[in-house]
Design a protein around this motif. Structure first.
Motif, PDB file in Angstrom:
ATOM      1  N   ARG A 105      16.852  -6.552  38.087  1.00  0.00           N
ATOM      2  CA  ARG A 105      17.602  -6.869  36.867  1.00  0.00           C
ATOM      3  C   ARG A 105      17.235  -5.895  35.750  1.00  0.00           C
ATOM      4  O   ARG A 105      16.064  -5.711  35.440  1.00  0.00           O
ATOM      5  CB  ARG A 105      17.355  -8.313  36.449  1.00  0.00           C
ATOM      6  CG  ARG A 105      18.021  -9.276  37.419  1.00  0.00           C
ATOM      7  CD  ARG A 105      17.858 -10.740  37.057  1.00  0.00           C
ATOM      8  NE  ARG A 105      18.728 -11.539  37.911  1.00  0.00           N
ATOM      9  CZ  ARG A 105      18.457 -11.898  39.155  1.00  0.00           C
ATOM     10  NH1 ARG A 105      17.296 -11.535  39.700  1.00  0.00           N
ATOM     11  NH2 ARG A 105      19.305 -12.607  39.852  1.00  0.00           N
ATOM     12  N   VAL A 106      18.256  -5.287  35.166  1.00  0.00           N
ATOM     13  CA  VAL A 106      18.049  -4.344  34.068  1.00  0.00           C
ATOM     14  C   VAL A 106      18.116  -5.136  32.765  1.00  0.00           C
ATOM     15  O   VAL A 106      19.169  -5.679  32.412  1.00  0.00           O
ATOM     16  CB  VAL A 106      19.117  -3.237  34.089  1.00  0.00           C
ATOM     17  CG1 VAL A 106      18.934  -2.288  32.913  1.00  0.00           C
ATOM     18  CG2 VAL A 106      19.048  -2.470  35.409  1.00  0.00           C
ATOM     19  N   PRO A 107      17.013  -5.224  32.042  1.00  0.00           N
ATOM     20  CA  PRO A 107      16.978  -6.078  30.858  1.00  0.00           C
ATOM     21  C   PRO A 107      17.663  -5.435  29.657  1.00  0.00           C
ATOM     22  O   PRO A 107      17.906  -4.223  29.627  1.00  0.00           O
ATOM     23  CB  PRO A 107      15.482  -6.247  30.601  1.00  0.00           C
ATOM     24  CG  PRO A 107      14.895  -4.956  31.092  1.00  0.00           C
ATOM     25  CD  PRO A 107      15.731  -4.554  32.285  1.00  0.00           C
ATOM     26  N   ARG A 108      17.951  -6.256  28.683  1.00  0.00           N
ATOM     27  CA  ARG A 108      18.420  -5.789  27.373  1.00  0.00           C
ATOM     28  C   ARG A 108      17.419  -6.274  26.328  1.00  0.00           C
ATOM     29  O   ARG A 108      17.606  -7.316  25.707  1.00  0.00           O
ATOM     30  CB  ARG A 108      19.812  -6.333  27.077  1.00  0.00           C
ATOM     31  CG  ARG A 108      20.934  -5.723  27.909  1.00  0.00           C
ATOM     32  CD  ARG A 108      22.282  -6.130  27.360  1.00  0.00           C
ATOM     33  NE  ARG A 108      23.413  -5.578  28.088  1.00  0.00           N
ATOM     34  CZ  ARG A 108      23.945  -4.365  27.868  1.00  0.00           C
ATOM     35  NH1 ARG A 108      23.399  -3.587  26.940  1.00  0.00           N
ATOM     36  NH2 ARG A 108      24.976  -3.947  28.559  1.00  0.00           N
ATOM     37  N   PRO A 109      16.327  -5.539  26.122  1.00  0.00           N
ATOM     38  CA  PRO A 109      15.309  -6.002  25.171  1.00  0.00           C
ATOM     39  C   PRO A 109      15.849  -6.102  23.753  1.00  0.00           C
ATOM     40  O   PRO A 109      16.620  -5.242  23.304  1.00  0.00           O
ATOM     41  CB  PRO A 109      14.213  -4.950  25.286  1.00  0.00           C
ATOM     42  CG  PRO A 109      14.867  -3.756  25.908  1.00  0.00           C
ATOM     43  CD  PRO A 109      15.961  -4.274  26.769  1.00  0.00           C
ATOM     44  N   ALA A 110      15.439  -7.152  23.057  1.00  0.00           N
ATOM     45  CA  ALA A 110      15.881  -7.392  21.683  1.00  0.00           C
ATOM     46  C   ALA A 110      14.905  -6.763  20.699  1.00  0.00           C
ATOM     47  O   ALA A 110      13.733  -6.557  21.015  1.00  0.00           O
ATOM     48  CB  ALA A 110      15.986  -8.895  21.434  1.00  0.00           C
ATOM     49  N   PRO A 111      15.355  -6.469  19.489  1.00  0.00           N
ATOM     50  CA  PRO A 111      14.456  -5.868  18.494  1.00  0.00           C
ATOM     51  C   PRO A 111      13.463  -6.883  17.951  1.00  0.00           C
ATOM     52  O   PRO A 111      13.730  -8.087  17.913  1.00  0.00           O
ATOM     53  CB  PRO A 111      15.418  -5.401  17.396  1.00  0.00           C
ATOM     54  CG  PRO A 111      16.595  -6.312  17.509  1.00  0.00           C
ATOM     55  CD  PRO A 111      16.731  -6.615  18.973  1.00  0.00           C
ATOM     56  N   ASP A 112      12.317  -6.396  17.521  1.00  0.00           N
ATOM     57  CA  ASP A 112      11.337  -7.236  16.841  1.00  0.00           C
ATOM     58  C   ASP A 112      11.930  -7.748  15.529  1.00  0.00           C
ATOM     59  O   ASP A 112      12.529  -6.984  14.768  1.00  0.00           O
ATOM     60  CB  ASP A 112      10.076  -6.414  16.570  1.00  0.00           C
ATOM     61  CG  ASP A 112       9.043  -7.187  15.766  1.00  0.00           C
ATOM     62  OD1 ASP A 112       8.293  -7.965  16.380  1.00  0.00           O
ATOM     63  OD2 ASP A 112       9.002  -6.985  14.533  1.00  0.00           O
ATOM     64  N   ALA A 113      11.756  -9.030  15.260  1.00  0.00           N
ATOM     65  CA  ALA A 113      12.382  -9.645  14.085  1.00  0.00           C
ATOM     66  C   ALA A 113      11.900  -9.011  12.786  1.00  0.00           C
ATOM     67  O   ALA A 113      12.687  -8.776  11.857  1.00  0.00           O
ATOM     68  CB  ALA A 113      12.123 -11.148  14.077  1.00  0.00           C
ATOM     69  N   GLY A 114      10.598  -8.720  12.692  1.00  0.00           N
ATOM     70  CA  GLY A 114      10.067  -8.127  11.469  1.00  0.00           C
ATOM     71  C   GLY A 114      10.577  -6.712  11.241  1.00  0.00           C
ATOM     72  O   GLY A 114      10.928  -6.345  10.111  1.00  0.00           O
ATOM     73  N   VAL A 115      10.645  -5.926  12.292  1.00  0.00           N
ATOM     74  CA  VAL A 115      11.157  -4.558  12.163  1.00  0.00           C
ATOM     75  C   VAL A 115      12.645  -4.591  11.831  1.00  0.00           C
ATOM     76  O   VAL A 115      13.133  -3.780  11.027  1.00  0.00           O
ATOM     77  CB  VAL A 115      10.900  -3.758  13.453  1.00  0.00           C
ATOM     78  CG1 VAL A 115      11.441  -2.340  13.316  1.00  0.00           C
ATOM     79  CG2 VAL A 115       9.416  -3.718  13.784  1.00  0.00           C
ATOM     80  N   LEU A 116      13.359  -5.547  12.413  1.00  0.00           N
ATOM     81  CA  LEU A 116      14.788  -5.682  12.104  1.00  0.00           C
ATOM     82  C   LEU A 116      14.994  -5.998  10.621  1.00  0.00           C
ATOM     83  O   LEU A 116      15.875  -5.424   9.969  1.00  0.00           O
ATOM     84  CB  LEU A 116      15.414  -6.767  12.973  1.00  0.00           C
ATOM     85  CG  LEU A 116      16.897  -7.051  12.731  1.00  0.00           C
ATOM     86  CD1 LEU A 116      17.753  -5.831  13.089  1.00  0.00           C
ATOM     87  CD2 LEU A 116      17.355  -8.262  13.536  1.00  0.00           C
ATOM     88  N   ARG A 117      14.173  -6.891  10.076  1.00  0.00           N
ATOM     89  CA  ARG A 117      14.294  -7.227   8.642  1.00  0.00           C
ATOM     90  C   ARG A 117      14.055  -5.987   7.782  1.00  0.00           C
ATOM     91  O   ARG A 117      14.768  -5.742   6.811  1.00  0.00           O
ATOM     92  CB  ARG A 117      13.304  -8.324   8.268  1.00  0.00           C
ATOM     93  CG  ARG A 117      13.706  -9.714   8.710  1.00  0.00           C
ATOM     94  CD  ARG A 117      12.885 -10.784   7.997  1.00  0.00           C
ATOM     95  NE  ARG A 117      11.467 -10.682   8.339  1.00  0.00           N
ATOM     96  CZ  ARG A 117      10.909 -11.274   9.390  1.00  0.00           C
ATOM     97  NH1 ARG A 117      11.644 -12.019  10.212  1.00  0.00           N
ATOM     98  NH2 ARG A 117       9.617 -11.143   9.620  1.00  0.00           N
TER      99      ARG A 117
END
Length: 610
Positions: A207-219
């Motif tokens: 399975r090829v994942p789709r990692p999500a961004p870190d919430a703090g870095v996104l803010r």
């Protein structure tokens, strides 16, 4: 434990045949087939195993380097989710693949290479084609793969295979780590039998994942975007590989942020989208480079931020520039002191869209982008128009682009053509532009076109290639005919290495050593490989030949004689190629003065956000 007694090569083939990949709920075979040229190093091992198994498509190419290019192009067109394996004999067959391995690794494209190797037992050293290294009997020519591969192993015992296969497959299917994966296979070990666990040959889904961004870095990224007055998105290949073009369009439509594209990212937006500035950097458009110059924030999505993209770090000139780098690879996300938003491109863009709800740039910025888009379209039309005398390269591109349907794919790699295509090709489909420019490898074009056609037989594949690249590697024309995979190939005949000739003149060296002293009959050459081959001396002749090629029963090669210095110009860009610091040649002295002035604009290191 249930076991199966197989040779190492038989176990390898049985394993590869049942590996699958899955992303977003869609499953597909990881290895779609095998390209191979046999010799004493693999004929009795991998060759016998492929024949016995019969479950994997096998294709006989003409050149080992070319077959790796074919596999890399296949993987790129399939968004790095699937690939082909390549097998060679020992010695020159193996080292021929090293250039292809470098190309795949630099471009982050998964390819599986299976070079034969010398006897692990050493009982007949030196075998034919074996390198002998005094003081290092474990070294073979296959060690040349180590610096250009993301994973390398030599299987010196048959029972080493299972563990190595699992790690090799993990790298092939990891979007952040992928590249060339090399399993060097000693020819004696290929034929040795071993009792392998039966579970090794059960179907496995990676399975090829789709990692999500870190919430703090996104803010923090949202804060930087919100504070910016002149933001710019630079779309790289990651946008296309992650199937994020729709997410990018949605973000751009909601915010009005202009978009510039790298070579690998070209097609992220349709060329006529009002926020589409087109190519950026050394081979960029005037509008993209002007808006990059003035941008106070750059959102770099899925790009390596190479020297061509950044115009050798001169394209971004705002004194308070900040960069937000959205990339699945942490190494790339941290470049140039960027705020690293390490995540999948589609997931990251969707997260930004949600977090930026209600945000929109100043309408004047969006309006400026739309004006640049219209102005550039007029410039493209001017360059596409035929002039007096021999055809220019821009006019040839214009004829091919006008002929192309929205889903047709243009393929190119080296010389002056990639620069002109980056600026001039009007993209209408995310997969319609396939130019290899991470390695800019001469000889990729025809082999790469074959790979695209293997990956997507229903699309028309238009290979554009200079005579220099054609003469280096046109062999896969024969393979395309053998496999009934029709290509349309347009060869630009400008009697030499036009791109480097132009560069040489700009450095004061007057094109030294870049012109061919004799003409080659490229039409006869193409016919000898089995293609339909015709010359074209005008845009109308080229247009007629293209129309006939679309309905031909096999590959067509169209040879067009062009001006030697007919590449399009530079638009607000510069590339750092050092000029001789001392010279008795006045032209070189002048070029050095200009070089030193241009270097003053370089940004060596940008601020880090911490």
């Amino acid at each position: 434990m249930t076991t199966r007694r197989l040779t190492m090569a038989q176990a390898l083939v049985a394993y590869l045949a049942v590996q699958k990949v899955e992303r977003d709920g869609v499953e597909a075979p990881l290895i779609e087939g095998v390209l191979g040229i046999f010799g004493h190093g693999n004929v009795a091992g991998v060759g016998q195993a492929l024949q016995q198994h019969g479950g994997l498509r096998f294709i006989v190419p003409r050149n080992e380097q070319a077959m790796v290019h074919t596999a890399a192009a296949f993987a790129r067109h399939r968004n790095r989710l699937q690939t082909l394996a390549c097998t060679s004999s020992i010695g020159p067959g193996a080292t021929n693949m090293v250039t292809g391995a470098a190309l795949a690794t630099i471009n982050r494209l998964p390819v599986l290479l299976l070079p034969g190797d010398v006897f692990a037992s050493r009982r007949v050293d030196p075998v034919l084609q074996q390198l002998e290294q005094p003081g290092a009997p474990d070294v073979s020519v296959n060690d040349a793969f180590r610096p250009v591969s993301r994973f390398f192993d030599r299987i010196n015992r048959a029972d080493q295979l299972p563990a190595s296969l699992l790690e090799a497959t993990r790298v092939l299917t990891d979007p952040a780590e992928t590249g060339a994966v090399v399993l060097a296979l000693p020819q004696d070990v290929q034929a040795e039998a071993c009792d392998y666990p039966a579970r090794l040959f059960e179907p496995r889904v990676w399975r090829v994942p789709r990692p999500a961004p870190d919430a703090g870095v996104l803010r923090r990224a949202v804060e930087l975007i919100g504070a910016a007055r002149r933001p710019l998105i630079v779309a790289g290949g990651g946008v296309i590989y992650s199937d994020a073009t729709a997410a990018l369009i949605e973000l751009v439509d909601a915010t009005g942020i202009p978009v510039a594209e790298t070579q690998a990212g070209k097609g992220s937006l349709p060329y006529d989208h009002p926020c589409a500035l087109g190519a950026v950097g050394v081979t960029g458009t005037r509008g993209a480079n002007v808006m990059a110059r003035d941008a106070d924030l750059v959102i770099a999505v899925g790009t390596r931020l190479s020297d061509f993209t950044t115009a050798s770090r001169t394209v971004f000139q705002h004194p308070e520039l900040r960069i937000v780098a959205l990339n699945v690879t942490a190494f790339d996300a941290h470049k140039l002191g960027a705020l690293p938003l390490v995540c999948d491109a589609r997931v990251g863009l969707e997260a930004l869209l949600g977090a930026l709800a209600g945000y929109r740039v100043d309408p004047a910025l969006t309006g400026a982008a739309a004006a640049h888009n219209r102005e550039w379209d007029a410039e493209v039309a001017r360059i596409y128009a035929p002039g007096e005398g021999e055809l220019t390269q821009g006019a040839v591109i214009g004829a091919v682009n006008t002929f192309a349907q929205p889903r047709d794919v243009v393929v190119c790699a080296a010389g002056s053509l990639p620069g002109d295509l980056h600026k001039l090709w009007r993209t209408r489909d995310a997969k319609g532009y396939h130019v290899e420019y991470g390695y800019s490898c001469m000889g990729y074009e025809v082999a790469g076109g074959l790979g695209v056609k293997l990956a997507d037989p229903d699309r028309e594949v238009l290979v554009m290639v200079g005579d220099g690249s054609w003469l280096m590697m046109s062999s896969e024309i024969s393979t395309s005919i053998q496999e009934h995979l029709r290509l349309i190939v347009v060869v630009i005949d400008n009697r030499g290495f036009a791109s480097i000739g132009s560069l040489s003149r700009s450095l004061g060296s007057d094109g030294f050593g870049t012109a061919y002293p004799v003409d080659v009959d490229l039409v006869a050459n193409a016919r000898s490989l089995g293609a339909i081959a015709v010359p074209a001396a005008s845009q109308s002749e080229l247009a007629d030949a293209l129309e006939r090629a679309r309905t031909a029963d096999r590959t067509t090669v169209i040879v067009v004689r062009c001006e030697r210095t007919g590449a399009s110009g530079s638009y607000e860009s510069w590339w750092d190629v050092p000029v001789a610091e001392t010279s008795s040649m006045p032209a070189v002295q002048e070029a050095r003065r200009a070089y030193e002035q241009a270097r003053e604009r370089q940004r060596v290191l940008l601020e880090s956000d911490g």
